[in-house]
Design a protein around this motif. Structure first.
Motif, PDB file in Angstrom:
ATOM      1  N   ILE A 290      33.366   8.122 -56.263  1.00 20.08           N
ATOM      2  CA  ILE A 290      32.689   9.157 -55.486  1.00 20.08           C
ATOM      3  C   ILE A 290      31.178   9.052 -55.656  1.00 20.08           C
ATOM      4  CG2 ILE A 290      32.523  11.641 -55.060  1.00 20.08           C
ATOM      5  CD1 ILE A 290      35.256  10.396 -54.443  1.00 20.08           C
ATOM      6  N   THR A 291      30.749   8.731 -56.872  1.00 19.22           N
ATOM      7  CA  THR A 291      29.312   8.637 -57.169  1.00 19.22           C
ATOM      8  C   THR A 291      28.615   7.617 -56.281  1.00 19.22           C
ATOM      9  OG1 THR A 291      29.677   9.283 -59.474  1.00 19.22           O
ATOM     10  CG2 THR A 291      27.621   8.132 -58.971  1.00 19.22           C
ATOM     11  N   THR A 294      28.184   8.907 -52.627  1.00 20.64           N
ATOM     12  CA  THR A 294      27.614  10.230 -52.341  1.00 20.64           C
ATOM     13  C   THR A 294      26.370  10.168 -51.449  1.00 20.64           C
ATOM     14  OG1 THR A 294      28.538  11.232 -54.343  1.00 20.64           O
ATOM     15  CG2 THR A 294      26.637  12.317 -53.367  1.00 20.64           C
ATOM     16  N   ASN A 298      26.068  11.757 -47.625  1.00 22.91           N
ATOM     17  CA  ASN A 298      24.980  12.628 -47.159  1.00 22.91           C
ATOM     18  C   ASN A 298      24.276  12.051 -45.933  1.00 22.91           C
ATOM     19  OD1 ASN A 298      25.517  14.335 -49.325  1.00 22.91           O
ATOM     20  ND2 ASN A 298      24.002  13.364 -50.642  1.00 22.91           N
ATOM     21  N   ALA A 369      35.326  16.115 -55.316  1.00 24.60           N
ATOM     22  CA  ALA A 369      35.170  15.241 -54.151  1.00 24.60           C
ATOM     23  C   ALA A 369      35.087  16.055 -52.861  1.00 24.60           C
ATOM     24  CB  ALA A 369      36.338  14.254 -54.085  1.00 24.60           C
ATOM     25  N   ILE A 372      31.663  17.759 -52.579  1.00 24.75           N
ATOM     26  CA  ILE A 372      30.597  16.843 -52.192  1.00 24.75           C
ATOM     27  C   ILE A 372      30.612  16.607 -50.686  1.00 24.75           C
ATOM     28  CG2 ILE A 372      29.895  14.407 -52.315  1.00 24.75           C
ATOM     29  CD1 ILE A 372      30.543  14.530 -55.313  1.00 24.75           C
ATOM     30  N   TYR A 373      31.797  16.454 -50.117  1.00 27.23           N
ATOM     31  CA  TYR A 373      31.925  16.246 -48.668  1.00 27.23           C
ATOM     32  C   TYR A 373      31.326  17.426 -47.905  1.00 27.23           C
ATOM     33  CZ  TYR A 373      34.173  15.264 -44.147  1.00 27.23           C
ATOM     34  OH  TYR A 373      34.419  15.001 -42.822  1.00 27.23           O
ATOM     35  N   ALA A 376      27.497  17.891 -48.257  1.00 23.93           N
ATOM     36  CA  ALA A 376      26.720  16.877 -47.540  1.00 23.93           C
ATOM     37  C   ALA A 376      26.189  17.412 -46.211  1.00 23.93           C
ATOM     38  CB  ALA A 376      27.575  15.631 -47.288  1.00 23.93           C
TER      39      ALA A 376
END
Length: 436
Positions: A290-291, A294, A298, A369, A372-373, A376
């Motif tokens: 995921i990192t 990312t 975005n 996860a 983060i989605y 973004a």
């Protein structure tokens, strides 16, 4: 999946960093119980947990910074001189964002970290002990200030689609920190090994950031001095939402060791800290997938390239879950093989409690996860979930620590994820449908 795209520059450097953590982390975890007394181990992990109060300095700002930097950098690129070129409007916004971030980080560090030092002193001083922990705690707290400012700078750079280079810096800092820690542990420096290793890593991080990005930093600084942008007004509507989520996350993940230290003692705090560190290591290694995507998530969100966004997201989540399950299998195989060994006996949680904690971290990986989605897109729809999660875990853990035997400590931590994970998934599905 395209193998060449998966194992790209960002992946290689991130993988090298996480592989180093995979090897050095367990080595350090093993050395801690060998070279420290059970009471010292308790102070060691309580130091780490108390320093996590730095969340009140960050309050999600590093994630917001990465997000906003990515949205501006979607229209920019690095040239051969490590300077940034592209749309002047976005370049100016990026420069003013950088200056705003550094001023914010410095101000928050000066306000929050003295408070953290005082709170940590009061908690640690509550237990009668002959250990010399006061000066190591002071060094650890001061070093944490430098680490925090470095992390803000690295979040900004990472947002500029520089995951691989940032991970290389993190790798080099980690090597210095671990080598220093191991050397000082072996030489008998006890708690000073933790404090001085953090300081060494912090100073190394600052030097590496300046060395690798001096051209870009100077370029942005000069441009920002000639321009202004009301970033506080633009960020604040999202900031308070991130702040609530981040502080709630602290209570959900970082209160266990201090509460254990206070209600059960330093030895049990060492067990909790040791076990949480193992699970966090598995989380960090799995989260590599995921990192590395990312900033791309975005950027695709800023460019409304939803198809590409969904594709890399699905692949990343799948690989993260598989990696974590593999880590869990390896962990419990290792625990079974080394049971009754003197150096590890009574240093980890009992198997049932360790299973509960590791399962909770797996669910946290999935929730992270999805968060983060959604973030973004400059949205934070998980505020209510985070607050309820933090309150629930905080109250249940406090009650368990004060009134129940040690084995019930993580009952709230595990049970909340079976309630929260379906809730977050429902929010995530609704959010994705709204983008269509």
């Amino acid at each position: 999946m395209n193998i060449k795209k998966i194992f790209n520059h960002d992946f290689r450097n991130t993988a090298a960093n996480q592989l180093w953590r995979l090897l050095s982390g367990p080595a350090l975890l093993i050395l801690v119980p060998i070279y420290l007394l059970p009471e010292e181990q308790g102070y060691w992990y309580t130091f780490i947990s108390m320093a996590a109060l730095a969340v009140f300095a960050d309050m999600g700002f590093s994630a917001i910074l990465l997000l906003f930097a990515s949205h501006e950098f979607a229209h920019l690129k690095f040239n051969d001189q490590k300077k940034i070129s592209g749309e002047q409007k976005n370049l100016t916004r990026l420069a003013t964002l950088f200056l705003f971030a550094m001023r914010w980080a410095t101000a928050m560090a000066l306000v929050v970290f003295p408070i953290v030092l005082i709170i940590g002193y009061l908690v640690l001083n509550d237990k009668a002990s002959l250990l010399n922990w006061q000066f190591p705690w002071l060094i650890y707290g001061l070093a944490s200030v430098v680490v925090f400012i470095n992390s803000i700078a690295l979040s900004f750079i990472e947002g500029c689609d520089n995951v691989g280079d940032v991970q290389k810096i993190r790798f080099q800092v980690s090597v210095i920190s671990v080598v220093t820690s191991v050397s000082l542990l072996v030489l008998g420096f006890h708690l000073y090994a933790l404090a001085l290793s953090l300081l060494a890593g912090a100073l190394t991080g600052t030097a590496l950031i300046i060395h690798h990005y001096n051209a870009m930093l100077y370029q942005l600084y000069k441009l920002a001095k000639l321009n202004t942008h009301p970033w506080l007004q633009e960020i604040m509507p999202l900031m308070w939402r991130f702040a609530l989520s981040w502080t709630s996350g602290y209570f959900a993940l970082s209160i266990f060791t201090p509460l254990t230290f206070n209600y059960y003692g330093a030895v049990q705090a060492g067990q909790v800290g040791f076990s949480m560190a193992v699970c966090m290591a598995m989380f960090s290694i799995s989260n590599i997938w995921i990192t590395i995507i990312t900033p791309k998530i975005n950027i695709y969100a800023a460019q409304t390239r939803t198809k590409e966004l969904n594709h890399i997201f699905r692949n990343g989540v799948f690989l993260a879950i598989i990696t974590y399950l593999t880590g869990m299998a390896a962990l419990f195989t290792f625990v079974y093989l080394i049971k009754d060994q003197i150096f590890i006996d009574n240093r980890l949680l009992p198997t049932s409690a360790l299973l509960a904690v590791s399962t909770g971290w797996l669910m946290q990986l999935i929730i992270n996860a999805m968060a983060i989605y959604m973030r973004a897109h400059k949205k934070e729809p998980l505020v209510t979930v985070s607050i309820i999660n933090g309150i629930y875990v905080g109250i249940t853990t406090f009650i368990a620590a004060k009134y129940f035997p040690f084995e019930y400590l993580f009952s709230g931590f595990t049970s909340v994820y079976f309630l929260v994970t379906p809730w977050v998934y429902w929010i995530f599905r609704s959010f994705k449908r709204s983008l269509a």
